[in-house]
Design a protein around this motif. Structure first.
Motif, PDB file in Angstrom:
ATOM      1  N   GLY A  11     -11.583  -8.288  -2.991  1.00  0.00           N
ATOM      2  CA  GLY A  11     -10.077  -8.424  -3.082  1.00  0.00           C
ATOM      3  C   GLY A  11      -9.476  -7.233  -2.356  1.00  0.00           C
ATOM      4  O   GLY A  11      -8.435  -7.338  -1.631  1.00  0.00           O
ATOM      5  N   PHE A  12     -10.192  -5.780  -2.481  1.00  0.00           N
ATOM      6  CA  PHE A  12      -9.535  -4.738  -1.791  1.00  0.00           C
ATOM      7  C   PHE A  12      -9.731  -5.004  -0.322  1.00  0.00           C
ATOM      8  O   PHE A  12      -8.614  -4.416   0.341  1.00  0.00           O
ATOM      9  CB  PHE A  12     -10.603  -3.530  -2.429  1.00  0.00           C
ATOM     10  CG  PHE A  12     -10.013  -2.354  -1.862  1.00  0.00           C
ATOM     11  CD1 PHE A  12      -8.898  -1.482  -2.022  1.00  0.00           C
ATOM     12  CD2 PHE A  12     -10.885  -1.616  -0.829  1.00  0.00           C
ATOM     13  CE1 PHE A  12      -8.413  -0.436  -1.275  1.00  0.00           C
ATOM     14  CE2 PHE A  12     -10.502  -0.506  -0.230  1.00  0.00           C
ATOM     15  CZ  PHE A  12      -9.085   0.018  -0.178  1.00  0.00           C
ATOM     16  N   LEU A  13     -10.758  -5.390   0.105  1.00  0.00           N
ATOM     17  CA  LEU A  13     -10.820  -5.527   1.720  1.00  0.00           C
ATOM     18  C   LEU A  13      -9.791  -6.377   2.181  1.00  0.00           C
ATOM     19  O   LEU A  13      -9.280  -6.348   3.203  1.00  0.00           O
ATOM     20  CB  LEU A  13     -12.455  -5.936   1.895  1.00  0.00           C
ATOM     21  CG  LEU A  13     -13.466  -4.729   1.660  1.00  0.00           C
ATOM     22  CD1 LEU A  13     -14.599  -5.491   2.018  1.00  0.00           C
ATOM     23  CD2 LEU A  13     -12.895  -3.685   2.561  1.00  0.00           C
ATOM     24  N   ARG A  14      -9.598  -7.631   1.337  1.00  0.00           N
ATOM     25  CA  ARG A  14      -8.538  -8.708   1.703  1.00  0.00           C
ATOM     26  C   ARG A  14      -7.118  -8.043   1.941  1.00  0.00           C
ATOM     27  O   ARG A  14      -6.247  -8.165   2.738  1.00  0.00           O
ATOM     28  CB  ARG A  14      -8.628  -9.648   0.828  1.00  0.00           C
ATOM     29  CG  ARG A  14      -9.880 -10.679   1.034  1.00  0.00           C
ATOM     30  CD  ARG A  14      -9.619 -12.001   0.128  1.00  0.00           C
ATOM     31  NE  ARG A  14     -10.787 -12.614   0.407  1.00  0.00           N
ATOM     32  CZ  ARG A  14     -11.332 -13.688  -0.353  1.00  0.00           C
ATOM     33  NH1 ARG A  14     -10.444 -13.947  -1.564  1.00  0.00           N
ATOM     34  NH2 ARG A  14     -12.241 -14.197  -0.323  1.00  0.00           N
ATOM     35  N   LEU A  15      -6.694  -7.448   0.768  1.00  0.00           N
ATOM     36  CA  LEU A  15      -5.668  -6.622   0.827  1.00  0.00           C
ATOM     37  C   LEU A  15      -5.390  -5.443   1.566  1.00  0.00           C
ATOM     38  O   LEU A  15      -4.454  -5.264   2.486  1.00  0.00           O
ATOM     39  CB  LEU A  15      -5.361  -6.135  -0.735  1.00  0.00           C
ATOM     40  CG  LEU A  15      -3.980  -5.364  -1.082  1.00  0.00           C
ATOM     41  CD1 LEU A  15      -2.875  -6.564  -0.856  1.00  0.00           C
ATOM     42  CD2 LEU A  15      -4.177  -4.677  -2.577  1.00  0.00           C
ATOM     43  N   ALA A  16      -6.230  -4.632   1.961  1.00  0.00           N
ATOM     44  CA  ALA A  16      -6.408  -3.840   3.092  1.00  0.00           C
ATOM     45  C   ALA A  16      -6.312  -4.406   4.486  1.00  0.00           C
ATOM     46  O   ALA A  16      -5.482  -3.977   5.370  1.00  0.00           O
ATOM     47  CB  ALA A  16      -7.521  -2.941   3.044  1.00  0.00           C
ATOM     48  N   GLY A  17      -6.848  -5.460   4.851  1.00  0.00           N
ATOM     49  CA  GLY A  17      -6.698  -6.038   5.870  1.00  0.00           C
ATOM     50  C   GLY A  17      -5.633  -7.068   6.214  1.00  0.00           C
ATOM     51  O   GLY A  17      -4.807  -6.631   7.326  1.00  0.00           O
ATOM     52  N   ALA A  18      -4.847  -7.460   5.290  1.00  0.00           N
ATOM     53  CA  ALA A  18      -3.324  -7.833   5.205  1.00  0.00           C
ATOM     54  C   ALA A  18      -2.462  -6.713   5.547  1.00  0.00           C
ATOM     55  O   ALA A  18      -1.553  -6.886   6.307  1.00  0.00           O
ATOM     56  CB  ALA A  18      -3.011  -8.638   4.098  1.00  0.00           C
ATOM     57  N   GLY A  19      -2.776  -5.671   5.002  1.00  0.00           N
ATOM     58  CA  GLY A  19      -1.746  -4.401   5.221  1.00  0.00           C
ATOM     59  C   GLY A  19      -2.067  -3.908   6.439  1.00  0.00           C
ATOM     60  O   GLY A  19      -0.846  -3.625   7.299  1.00  0.00           O
TER      61      GLY A  19
END
Length: 199
Positions: free
Chosen positions: A9-17
């Motif tokens: 989830g953290f990687l997805r959120l960072a990628g979207a940012g």
């Protein structure tokens, strides 16, 4: 406040940012989206596009000329832009410095746009019409051919040679135009025939 965030989830959120920040940095903000929605017409949209051949050398590069003014209704067309023709097989849109400066050549105040004639003994040229110029050329050619045409050689063999007049053709033409020019010149018997590609 406790946030339960997995590694995935953290990687997805960072990628979207990162993606959102990158898009904003590249100019895809709200203001740019509103500007893109209302696109203005190109500057050359209201011009007449004419394809032609550069007159300078024998390479025969293609040019596209953009002009304003309707010649059909008697207005004078004004050349406002000129560029190489990307669809032309010779130059593929490129132009040499002379070809790129054709706009200045066309707009030069010293450019001749009408035929001129200098009468025998006159100190200057006078403007004449195209019909008058063509009539003078045709008359001079006919008179010279009638006086100097060589019909046979010393052995009596027909040769039909006209050696006192020469013809300089334009090498920046199509194959069809060059073929017709060659046929017209040779059918008159003219021997001296060349173009600026060899001069």
């Amino acid at each position: 406040m406790n946030i339960d965030l997995s590694r995935r989830g953290f990687l997805r959120l960072a990628g979207a940012g990162v993606a959102a920040t990158s898009l904003g940095a590249m100019g895809f903000g709200e203001a740019e989206a509103a500007e893109a929605a209302h696109v203005r017409a190109f500057k050359l949209f209201t011009t007449t596009e004419t394809r032609n051949t550069c007159p300078y050398c024998s390479v025969a590069c293609g040019v596209i000329m953009y002009s304003r003014g309707d010649v059909k209704v008697g207005e004078t067309a004004e050349l406002i832009h000129l560029e190489g023709d990307a669809d032309h097989p010779t130059n593929r849109g490129t132009l040499c410095p002379k070809g790129a400066a054709l706009k200045d050549f066309v707009k030069a105040p010293t450019r001749l746009t009408m035929p001129r004639h200098r009468a025998p003994g006159a100190s200057g040229f006078t403007e004449i019409t195209w019909d008058e110029a063509l009539d003078k050329i045709a008359r001079a050619l006919k008179d010279d051919r009638d006086q100097n045409m060589i019909l046979t050689n010393e052995d009596g063999v027909p040769v039909n040679r006209w050696t006192t007049t020469g013809f300089l053709a334009a090498s920046a033409t199509t194959n069809e135009t060059a073929w017709l020019t060659y046929k017209a010149v040779r059918s008159m018997g003219i021997v001296g025939f060349d173009n600026q590609a060899r001069v």
